[in-house]
Scaffold this active site. Structure first.
Site, PDB file in Angstrom:
ATOM      1  N   TYR A 150       0.835  -1.245   0.122  1.00 29.79           N
ATOM      2  CA  TYR A 150       0.019   0.129  -0.071  1.00 29.79           C
ATOM      3  C   TYR A 150       0.860   1.312  -0.065  1.00 29.79           C
ATOM      4  O   TYR A 150       0.208   2.398  -0.066  1.00 29.79           O
ATOM      5  CB  TYR A 150      -0.909   0.133   1.159  1.00 29.79           C
ATOM      6  N   ASP A 292      -6.056  -5.856   5.770  1.00 30.95           N
ATOM      7  CA  ASP A 292      -6.924  -5.258   4.884  1.00 30.95           C
ATOM      8  C   ASP A 292      -8.145  -6.631   4.819  1.00 30.95           C
ATOM      9  O   ASP A 292      -9.234  -6.355   4.922  1.00 30.95           O
ATOM     10  CB  ASP A 292      -6.489  -4.803   3.804  1.00 30.95           C
TER      11      ASP A 292
END
Ligand code: NAI
Length: 404
Positions: A150, A292
């Site tokens: 990310y 996530d």
């Protein structure tokens, strides 16, 4: 009672009786769910502390409304004020697709160094779940928020950056197809340890018995394998006698009282175990991508994807947020479920150290669901449910709030 700003020192928040707290309603259904949630939080504080404590809300511009009023989706003033006030809560914000705008959430997390995404997940009786015993799952997930894939270090196939990285990799003996796009996965010791430290502290403070680090270190040895290794190292160096690696326990001996067990699981096995043996887990710590996936999988398992609360926490600054998006399809129609916003507010109260008020909100919320009163998203296709609009649902929660 005079309002004042929350202070931070020696790793602790110093919260006055009337703290200034920032709020940003956000876009789409944000203003509706915020308008519903705010009075619930205020009533809980009043019910628990009478005139002794109150929240002094400070509205900050963010999202589409900020673009109209300040010409910027995220005005500098908003970032500055969140840093100064230290505790903030926000509704969802819209990320325009393909327009070059970065997600406001990602920008907020990175600019404020909110390095831990914290998601408690548990079942509320009355909510339909796809599993037989949803109540067996009761976890708090700590997801690293700043690194991993990310970090945004990516190179399009055919780009100059991609070619240059390919050459560097070739020098290191790695051949990558000329047709490939490339991404980089940074995982640092510093970021891993501060995330794990927060997870360990939470487990100790809340009497949890087990911390599970979730990684794919069998394949990504240098990155996720190191995340695991740094976790055990941290336990040895800073938490001796309090956070005990599973390997250090003598067979047949119980975990000493007040101590927490530290173990790790390979991510794929973890997804199976969460379904098959959910009661095993308490606190979960994971790098960004695993965290996530895990957060949404756990929330779905208890039927609560739409009501899951969330927080992004750094050292001395925390931003609480509903975890759903702006729901443009139902915005302005009074149909939105304010649950995620209400429960995120409860997390915020907990963070302030006002646990009684947090508990009050959670119990009242649970009582309304248990009684079969729900917003349309949770009621869909079910018999015997009283369907309530956004504000009526919140009013029902408010009504259920009782002093402890
Ligand atoms: P979404 O969460 O807004 O909507 C997905 C579906 O869930 C829709 O059918 C919506 O009606 C429903 N839904 C969402 N929240 C609900 C609620 N509280 N009550 C009842 N139903 C609810 O996700 P989507 O459509 O992918 O994204 C829409 C916009 O929201 C995008 O611009 C996206 O970038 C943004 N977004 C913002 C987030 C944030 O600020 N934290 C998180 C996720 C998306």
């Amino acid at each position: 009672m005079k309002s004042s700003t929350i202070e931070y020192g020696d790793g602790l928040l110093l919260v006055p009786d009337r703290p200034r707290v920032a709020f940003m309603p956000g876009d789409g259904i944000g203003p509706e769910v915020w308008a519903a949630a705010r009075p619930v939080l205020e009533k809980a504080v009043a019910a628990c502390y009478g005139a002794g404590r109150a929240l002094d809300w400070v509205e900050l511009p963010l999202g589409q409304s900020a673009l109209s009023s300040h010409g910027d989706l995220l005005p500098e003033r908003t970032l500055r004020s969140i840093r100064e006030l230290r505790v903030a809560i926000k509704g969802p914000t819209m990320t325009p697709v393909g327009s070059g705008h970065r997600s406001l959430n990602v920008t907020l997390r990175q600019s404020l160094e909110l390095y831990a995404n914290v998601r408690p997940v548990r079942h509320f009786p009355g909510v339909v779940s796809p599993v037989l015993q949803p109540e067996a799952l009761d976890v708090v997930i700590f997801r690293e928020n700043t690194e991993d894939v990310y970090a945004g270090i990516e190179f399009e196939r055919g780009s100059a950056g991609c070619a240059s990285l390919r050459r560097a990799l070739a020098e290191l003996g790695h051949r990558v197809s000329a047709d490939a796009a490339l991404g980089v996965k940074p995982i640092s010791r510093k970021a891993s340890r501060r995330l794990l430290r927060m997870a360990f502290d939470h487990a100790l403070r809340h009497g949890r018995r087990r911390i599970t680090m979730v990684h794919k270190g069998n394949i990504m040895k240098a990155t996720e394998g190191a995340f695991r290794r740094w976790g055990y190292e941290l336990a040895r160096q800073e938490y001796a006698g309090r956070v005990l690696p599973a390997s250090s326990l003598v067979a047949g001996h119980d975990l000493p009282s007040g101590a927490v067990l530290l173990e790790d699981r390979i991510a794929d096995a973890m997804f199976q175990d969460l379904l098959l043996k959910p009661a095993l887990f308490g606190v979960i710590a994971a790098p960004n991508l695993n965290g996530d996936y895990l957060s949404d999988a756990c929330a779905a398992q208890v039927g609560g994807l739409g009501i899951a609360p969330g927080a992004n926490i750094g050292d001395g600054v925390a931003l609480f947020e509903s975890t759903h998006g702006t729901a443009p399809d139902i915005a302005g129609r009074g149909l939105a479920n304010p649950g995620s916003m209400i429960l995120s507010g409860a997390l915020m109260l907990e963070h302030l150290g006002w646990s009684e008020a947090a508990h009050c909100v959670q119990s009242a919320f649970a009582a309304v669901l248990r009684s079969g009163r729900m917003t349309v998203d949770l009621a869909a296709g079910r018999e015997g449910i009283q369907v309530l609009g956004t504000q009526d649902f919140a009013a029902a929660v408010r009504h259920e709030i009782r002093p402890p």
